[in-house]
Design an enzyme around this catalytic site. Sequence first.
Site: not given
Length: 1024
Positions: A782, A816
Amino acid sequence: MPAFSAPYAEDDVAVARRLMRDARLSPEREARIDATARELIGAIRAERGGLGGVEEMLREYSLSTKEGLALMVLAEALLRVPDGATADRLIEDKLGQGDFAHHESRSEAFLVNASAWALGLTARVIQPGETPEGILRQVAKRLGLPAVRAATRQAMRVMGSHFVLGQTIGEALRRAASGEGRLYRYSFDMLGEGARTAEDAERYFRSYADAIDAIGRAAGNEPLPNRPGISVKLSALHPRYEALNRERVLAELTPRVVALAAQAKAYDLNFTVDAEEADRLELSLDVIGAVVADPSLAGWDGFGLAIQSYQKRSLAVIDWIADLANAHGRRMMVRLVKGAYWDTEVKRAQERGLDDYPVFTRKAMTDLSYMACAERMLALRPVIYPQFATHNALTVASIIERAGGVEDYEFQRLHGMGEALYGHLVADRAGAACRTYAPVGGHRDLLAYLVRRLLENGANSSFVSVAADPNVPVEALLKRPAEVVGAPERARHSRLPLPRDLFGPERRNSRGVELGHRPALDALLAEIAGAGAPALAAPLVDGRALPGAARDVASPVDGRTVVGRVSEAAPETADAAMAAARRGFPAWDAVPAERRAAILERAGDLMEARRGRFLHLLQAEAGKTLDDALSELREAVDFCRYYALHGRRLFAAPEVMPGPTGEANRLSLRGRGVFVAISPWNFPLAIFMGQVAAALVSGNAVVAKPAEQTPLVAAEAVRLLHDAGVPASALHLVPGDGRVGARLVEHRDVAGVVFTGSTEVARLINRTLAAKDAAIVPLIAETGGINAMIVDATALPEQVADDVATSAFRSAGQRCSALRLLLVQEDVADRMIEMIVGAARELKVGDPREVSTAIGPVIDGEAKERLDAHVARMRRDAKRVHLADEVPGDLYVAPHVFELDRPEALAEEVFGPILHVARYRAGDLERVLETIEGSGFGLTLGVHSRIDATVETVVRRLSVGNVYVNRNMIGAVVGVQPFGGHGLSGTGPKAGGPHYLLRFATEQTVTINTAAAGGNAALIAMEE
Ligand SMILES: Cc1cc2nc3c(=O)[nH]c(=O)nc-3n(C[C@H](O)[C@H](O)[C@H](O)COP(=O)(O)OP(=O)(O)OC[C@H]3O[C@@H](n4cnc5c(N)ncnc54)[C@H](O)[C@@H]3O)c2cc1C
């Protein structure tokens, strides 16, 4: 005077027991209430079709119909859309959702017809299967587009003006002084959405001040309470009116309220502080306490506030106010309302994982509480002047009976509602008084208010909505709240689970804290303060701490304070951990899934029990604000419980597969072997725990390598997992930098890698795994993204400002998921950007351990340098610099807003509180989507639009991992918003989603020929 204090969200049953005890009056008195209520309902029903054309229309298009909902959204947005093209799309979108034409013939009221005409005419030409463009062409051909737009806007205005007394205070005063208006006292309310910026707050202050002057000059000579007044929202007077900013709010807001109140005092007006959200109640009472104590207001009985009976604390507030009035030798005016934000309160309590709701969950409990509050206020009349705000005929009748008449208190109604009821009452009972709450404002400001009123009038729980319906028998409207509740045990709504039960019996929601409740906040801060002992992290292999290169871990808060010490693993230690994990794997994989799941659940509970320690570390080691740290802790707990649940589902028993008789086929899942978990510093607990928990519950042994910046939280988490029952041989920790990570990934025994971090490192890991002459293993990565948010002209600027500030600047932009690129329709861009910049300016940057801080430090010197370099570049290259302040302190970066001439100019992820903005033309949405797609990332995306078709287009066109519509775009909740992207943003499957664990498992099919030992006995023995 002690500060107000009461349990935030008491158990409903306990409250109901108290309230129901005193609810019943004698039969004679109950009969008198029935008679009065019947009379008032009669008056309401007699007026049907008369004055209340809009009420008719609202009933026709009630919220239970598709048309009603479409209308509400249309009303909420249409008047603020400046450009014709977007307005047309919005109209088509909403009218296309309903069957307006069908309503036309059913109602006789003039307004219903007029509106149905305007709406129905448009709707009728919309046929199923037509495209918006096609419809537009047809409508335009028949009527001309401007005509359709004008008719619809006009219908919305009619609806708005029904609830708003005037666009200016002058107009409102004139209307109040004429015709039926003279029957009422008034409290004027300046419409608006609450201040987001210092300029907003100043503007609202001026508008209140001007209004007070105008009202005062026209106030006449009657004494209080028969004088007009003003209603003030504290949220309009301060841009950061939030519980955690208490000191600042008290210092800045109190003098403003004192100034306005003093002005109201000069005219002897009624000055009322409106009631807002439950989490700001204590703060509002702090402000009110300070204002009332101000000597300049001595001797004036016009100051007051609103109290909401749907709050469980309402009686306690009344008592506190009575004490306050006594303490200052004053009488205060107290408006009792039921409360306007019920849906919001319920949602918020669920989101925050509170122990219970601060509001009742059955309407009858709100009504019951209202009567108890009314009784208390009537008894306190020497120090309180009661003002009962309701449109409910039964509530009105009950109050008249309890008060023994209509003297020495007043009723209140909202402009546009309750005319028939109060028209009758005031004419019929000498001495009865009613004040009208009269909103004043331009069309753009009325939208949010209008929606509240539409909800109130259209909801089938609301009295006005049912009373107007001739099909509902009067008897039903006379049922007393206590009777409706039935028994204290039924005080809660049966279909509304407690916040902790939101996810059903199989998974408990993580426990949150209401930071607006001071005792809860103080307790939490005390726990954190008591958990500050120095922390240690060292390689942990088979439960034994191994030596390594030791160094102090300094806090990013000041760059100096030592939070603890870490011994970093040497490469050989990484090898030892891998070997130990390999040895530990078979035994752990053989542990029944049920037990593995129970261990994770225990870990979740332990984390909640040790929250002080984790919050301390998250703040000290990772520089998190309290709010961020708490959310992260909750996420970690949710991961444990969610993966426990899915681990049980997937691993507990094999799946029986269909097949020919005489054969048994079973598919089962098992662990892969040794998983390497490499986690980032930005979520040092949640992501660390999520990776490890998922790998463990799937039967893998784990070697975890936390980020070099945050080894201490990770070590604490590993200790906790071991305490919860994870064998030391199944979970090993190797703190260290990228080299240690690389060593782990290279190891030939790696059965899988789960990684969160940069795209570059993910690529590196991918290559390393591919280059090995070993098993082909999965990588779950990720990474980041250039996350965009699209805002069109139908969006509400205040909501956009809140959501952008949260998405771009919370956690100093170090998520993020954070917003990096804001794309705003050019027609509304100036106003939107101005508000965002103003809101960003109000965010306090500094030590995250101070509760009022919104933006803490960035993680380390390297991050700071990178961000500074980007800022320097942007100052030079950006088309416009909207916000670029310096902040003191080594590792701090203030929020920045840069405008780009084209969105492509942002080519890389900038991991900090730096927002980039670009404008787009209404017709250029497709180009915008191409740009987003062209970045190659696909993590998060925000859309702010009231046009469903636009939202659908965006969702269909872009395969971004997490799309958020009309809200902020961070803070994905485990099991609710499974998180993760694709393309350059990662591999999936999504963390916190139902498919995640599968990637950690191998599958095994076992086929047994059950007929091998002689024959197919089962088949032969089969009965007919
Ligand atoms: C003059 C005036 C001033 C006002 N000022 C404020 C203010 O400052 N702050 C504010 O919040 N509101 C304010 N209101 C709005 C007010 O809260 C609503 O208009 C009022 O609740 C409607 O009550 P009712 O007696 O007319 O209607 P009713 O239909 O009898 O009651 C509706 C009430 O029941 C509550 N309710 C609905 N379903 C449930 C449920 N399942 N569980 C629990 N409760 C439920 C609703 O929230 C609503 O409050 C004001 C209203 C007036 C008339």
